[in-house]
Design a protein around this motif. Sequence first.
Motif, PDB file in Angstrom:
ATOM      1  N   LEU A  70       0.815  -1.216   0.000  1.00  0.00           N
ATOM      2  CA  LEU A  70       0.000   0.000   0.000  1.00  0.00           C
ATOM      3  C   LEU A  70       0.845   1.261   0.000  1.00  0.00           C
ATOM      4  O   LEU A  70       0.507   2.236  -0.663  1.00  0.00           O
ATOM      5  CB  LEU A  70      -0.932   0.015   1.222  1.00  0.00           C
ATOM      6  CG  LEU A  70      -2.182  -0.836   1.130  1.00  0.00           C
ATOM      7  CD1 LEU A  70      -2.909  -0.844   2.466  1.00  0.00           C
ATOM      8  CD2 LEU A  70      -3.096  -0.351   0.028  1.00  0.00           C
ATOM      9  N   ALA A  71       1.932   1.256   0.749  1.00  0.00           N
ATOM     10  CA  ALA A  71       2.757   2.461   0.870  1.00  0.00           C
ATOM     11  C   ALA A  71       3.326   2.894  -0.477  1.00  0.00           C
ATOM     12  O   ALA A  71       3.290   4.078  -0.826  1.00  0.00           O
ATOM     13  CB  ALA A  71       3.877   2.227   1.878  1.00  0.00           C
ATOM     14  N   GLY A  72       3.845   1.946  -1.241  1.00  0.00           N
ATOM     15  CA  GLY A  72       4.398   2.283  -2.551  1.00  0.00           C
ATOM     16  C   GLY A  72       3.332   2.749  -3.522  1.00  0.00           C
ATOM     17  O   GLY A  72       3.489   3.767  -4.213  1.00  0.00           O
ATOM     18  N   LEU A  73       2.228   2.024  -3.580  1.00  0.00           N
ATOM     19  CA  LEU A  73       1.124   2.393  -4.466  1.00  0.00           C
ATOM     20  C   LEU A  73       0.561   3.754  -4.079  1.00  0.00           C
ATOM     21  O   LEU A  73       0.283   4.596  -4.939  1.00  0.00           O
ATOM     22  CB  LEU A  73       0.032   1.320  -4.423  1.00  0.00           C
ATOM     23  CG  LEU A  73      -1.213   1.569  -5.280  1.00  0.00           C
ATOM     24  CD1 LEU A  73      -0.849   1.751  -6.749  1.00  0.00           C
ATOM     25  CD2 LEU A  73      -2.206   0.428  -5.094  1.00  0.00           C
ATOM     26  N   LEU A 111      -3.773  -6.155  -6.486  1.00  0.00           N
ATOM     27  CA  LEU A 111      -3.793  -4.731  -6.822  1.00  0.00           C
ATOM     28  C   LEU A 111      -5.187  -4.145  -6.642  1.00  0.00           C
ATOM     29  O   LEU A 111      -5.346  -3.053  -6.096  1.00  0.00           O
ATOM     30  CB  LEU A 111      -3.304  -4.509  -8.255  1.00  0.00           C
ATOM     31  CG  LEU A 111      -3.259  -3.069  -8.746  1.00  0.00           C
ATOM     32  CD1 LEU A 111      -2.374  -2.197  -7.857  1.00  0.00           C
ATOM     33  CD2 LEU A 111      -2.765  -3.022 -10.185  1.00  0.00           C
ATOM     34  N   ILE A 112      -6.198  -4.850  -7.059  1.00  0.00           N
ATOM     35  CA  ILE A 112      -7.568  -4.372  -6.905  1.00  0.00           C
ATOM     36  C   ILE A 112      -7.915  -4.208  -5.427  1.00  0.00           C
ATOM     37  O   ILE A 112      -8.523  -3.211  -5.024  1.00  0.00           O
ATOM     38  CB  ILE A 112      -8.561  -5.287  -7.645  1.00  0.00           C
ATOM     39  CG1 ILE A 112      -8.352  -5.135  -9.157  1.00  0.00           C
ATOM     40  CG2 ILE A 112     -10.002  -4.974  -7.250  1.00  0.00           C
ATOM     41  CD1 ILE A 112      -9.085  -6.155  -9.996  1.00  0.00           C
ATOM     42  N   ARG A 116      -8.946  -0.732  -3.650  1.00  0.00           N
ATOM     43  CA  ARG A 116     -10.186  -0.595  -2.863  1.00  0.00           C
ATOM     44  C   ARG A 116      -9.886  -0.015  -1.490  1.00  0.00           C
ATOM     45  O   ARG A 116     -10.637   0.820  -0.985  1.00  0.00           O
ATOM     46  CB  ARG A 116     -10.892  -1.937  -2.754  1.00  0.00           C
ATOM     47  CG  ARG A 116     -11.585  -2.330  -4.029  1.00  0.00           C
ATOM     48  CD  ARG A 116     -12.398  -3.592  -3.878  1.00  0.00           C
ATOM     49  NE  ARG A 116     -13.088  -3.881  -5.119  1.00  0.00           N
ATOM     50  CZ  ARG A 116     -13.195  -5.080  -5.644  1.00  0.00           C
ATOM     51  NH1 ARG A 116     -12.688  -6.139  -5.020  1.00  0.00           N
ATOM     52  NH2 ARG A 116     -13.823  -5.256  -6.785  1.00  0.00           N
ATOM     53  N   THR A 117      -8.806  -0.454  -0.884  1.00  0.00           N
ATOM     54  CA  THR A 117      -8.409   0.094   0.414  1.00  0.00           C
ATOM     55  C   THR A 117      -8.100   1.581   0.281  1.00  0.00           C
ATOM     56  O   THR A 117      -8.557   2.400   1.079  1.00  0.00           O
ATOM     57  CB  THR A 117      -7.180  -0.658   0.965  1.00  0.00           C
ATOM     58  OG1 THR A 117      -7.531  -2.020   1.162  1.00  0.00           O
ATOM     59  CG2 THR A 117      -6.695  -0.048   2.268  1.00  0.00           C
ATOM     60  N   GLU A 129      -7.656   9.077  -7.215  1.00  0.00           N
ATOM     61  CA  GLU A 129      -6.830   8.289  -8.139  1.00  0.00           C
ATOM     62  C   GLU A 129      -7.150   6.801  -8.020  1.00  0.00           C
ATOM     63  O   GLU A 129      -7.215   6.093  -9.028  1.00  0.00           O
ATOM     64  CB  GLU A 129      -5.345   8.538  -7.898  1.00  0.00           C
ATOM     65  CG  GLU A 129      -4.855   9.864  -8.412  1.00  0.00           C
ATOM     66  CD  GLU A 129      -5.008  10.041  -9.911  1.00  0.00           C
ATOM     67  OE1 GLU A 129      -4.752   9.082 -10.687  1.00  0.00           O
ATOM     68  OE2 GLU A 129      -5.392  11.139 -10.335  1.00  0.00           O
ATOM     69  N   ALA A 130      -7.347   6.325  -6.801  1.00  0.00           N
ATOM     70  CA  ALA A 130      -7.690   4.907  -6.614  1.00  0.00           C
ATOM     71  C   ALA A 130      -9.031   4.605  -7.269  1.00  0.00           C
ATOM     72  O   ALA A 130      -9.182   3.584  -7.960  1.00  0.00           O
ATOM     73  CB  ALA A 130      -7.720   4.566  -5.128  1.00  0.00           C
ATOM     74  N   LEU A 131     -10.006   5.470  -7.084  1.00  0.00           N
ATOM     75  CA  LEU A 131     -11.317   5.271  -7.694  1.00  0.00           C
ATOM     76  C   LEU A 131     -11.230   5.309  -9.217  1.00  0.00           C
ATOM     77  O   LEU A 131     -11.904   4.531  -9.905  1.00  0.00           O
ATOM     78  CB  LEU A 131     -12.314   6.308  -7.178  1.00  0.00           C
ATOM     79  CG  LEU A 131     -12.737   6.119  -5.730  1.00  0.00           C
ATOM     80  CD1 LEU A 131     -13.496   7.350  -5.213  1.00  0.00           C
ATOM     81  CD2 LEU A 131     -13.594   4.858  -5.587  1.00  0.00           C
ATOM     82  N   LEU A 132     -10.431   6.195  -9.741  1.00  0.00           N
ATOM     83  CA  LEU A 132     -10.226   6.272 -11.188  1.00  0.00           C
ATOM     84  C   LEU A 132      -9.661   4.955 -11.727  1.00  0.00           C
ATOM     85  O   LEU A 132     -10.139   4.428 -12.735  1.00  0.00           O
ATOM     86  CB  LEU A 132      -9.290   7.436 -11.531  1.00  0.00           C
ATOM     87  CG  LEU A 132      -8.955   7.615 -13.000  1.00  0.00           C
ATOM     88  CD1 LEU A 132     -10.192   7.999 -13.794  1.00  0.00           C
ATOM     89  CD2 LEU A 132      -7.871   8.662 -13.160  1.00  0.00           C
ATOM     90  N   ARG A 133      -8.650   4.413 -11.044  1.00  0.00           N
ATOM     91  CA  ARG A 133      -8.045   3.150 -11.471  1.00  0.00           C
ATOM     92  C   ARG A 133      -9.056   2.011 -11.362  1.00  0.00           C
ATOM     93  O   ARG A 133      -9.115   1.153 -12.229  1.00  0.00           O
ATOM     94  CB  ARG A 133      -6.809   2.817 -10.635  1.00  0.00           C
ATOM     95  CG  ARG A 133      -5.736   3.823 -10.726  1.00  0.00           C
ATOM     96  CD  ARG A 133      -4.964   3.709 -12.004  1.00  0.00           C
ATOM     97  NE  ARG A 133      -4.310   4.997 -12.258  1.00  0.00           N
ATOM     98  CZ  ARG A 133      -3.876   5.383 -13.416  1.00  0.00           C
ATOM     99  NH1 ARG A 133      -3.959   4.595 -14.447  1.00  0.00           N
ATOM    100  NH2 ARG A 133      -3.333   6.564 -13.578  1.00  0.00           N
ATOM    101  N   LEU A 134      -9.851   2.009 -10.288  1.00  0.00           N
ATOM    102  CA  LEU A 134     -10.851   0.956 -10.123  1.00  0.00           C
ATOM    103  C   LEU A 134     -11.932   1.016 -11.187  1.00  0.00           C
ATOM    104  O   LEU A 134     -12.459  -0.010 -11.610  1.00  0.00           O
ATOM    105  CB  LEU A 134     -11.478   1.045  -8.729  1.00  0.00           C
ATOM    106  CG  LEU A 134     -10.628   0.509  -7.594  1.00  0.00           C
ATOM    107  CD1 LEU A 134     -11.237   0.891  -6.252  1.00  0.00           C
ATOM    108  CD2 LEU A 134     -10.448  -0.997  -7.702  1.00  0.00           C
TER     109      LEU A 134
END
Length: 138
Positions: A70-73, A111-112, A116-117, A129-134
Motif C-alpha cells: 500500500l505504501a508504494g502504491l 492490486l484491486i 479498494r483500500t 486516483e484509486a477510484l479512477l483506477r478501479l
Amino acid sequence: MEELAGQGLADVIAAAESPAWSVRAAAGRRLAAVTEIESVAGVLRRLLLDQQDTGVTSDTASALLARRDLAGLRLVLTARAVAPGDGTADQLDAELDCDPRWTGEEDSSELIAQLRTLASDQDPDVRSEALLRLSSCR
C-alpha cells in the motif's frame, strides 16, 4: 526491502538532488526499497515529480510499485494526482497501467484489493486516483 540508515541514507538522499538524471533515478530506486518508506516519502514525491527528466519519474514509480504494498502504491497515486501536464502525468499513468498485476501478466486481485483500500484513504487525491483506477477494471 533495504535497510538504509545513517550516512548511507544521507548519501542516497543527497544523490536525489544530483544534476544527473541517472543518479537521481538510482536514488529513487534505492529509496523506494527502504523498509521505513514514510521516512523518505518527501524525497520520493520529489523524484516522482522530477521536473527535468521523466526517466527519474519512471524508475522511481516502477520501484515503488514493485514493492507490491500500500505504501508504494499510495505514493505513486499521490504523485499522479498532482503531476503537472508536462509528461510527468503521462509517465506515471504508463507505470501504473503497466504494473504486471494490472496487465494480466499476474493475478490482479492483489492490486484491486489495494486500490479498494486506498479508495477510502484520508487523502482526497489518493482516493480519487484509486477510484479512477478501479473504474477501469473490467
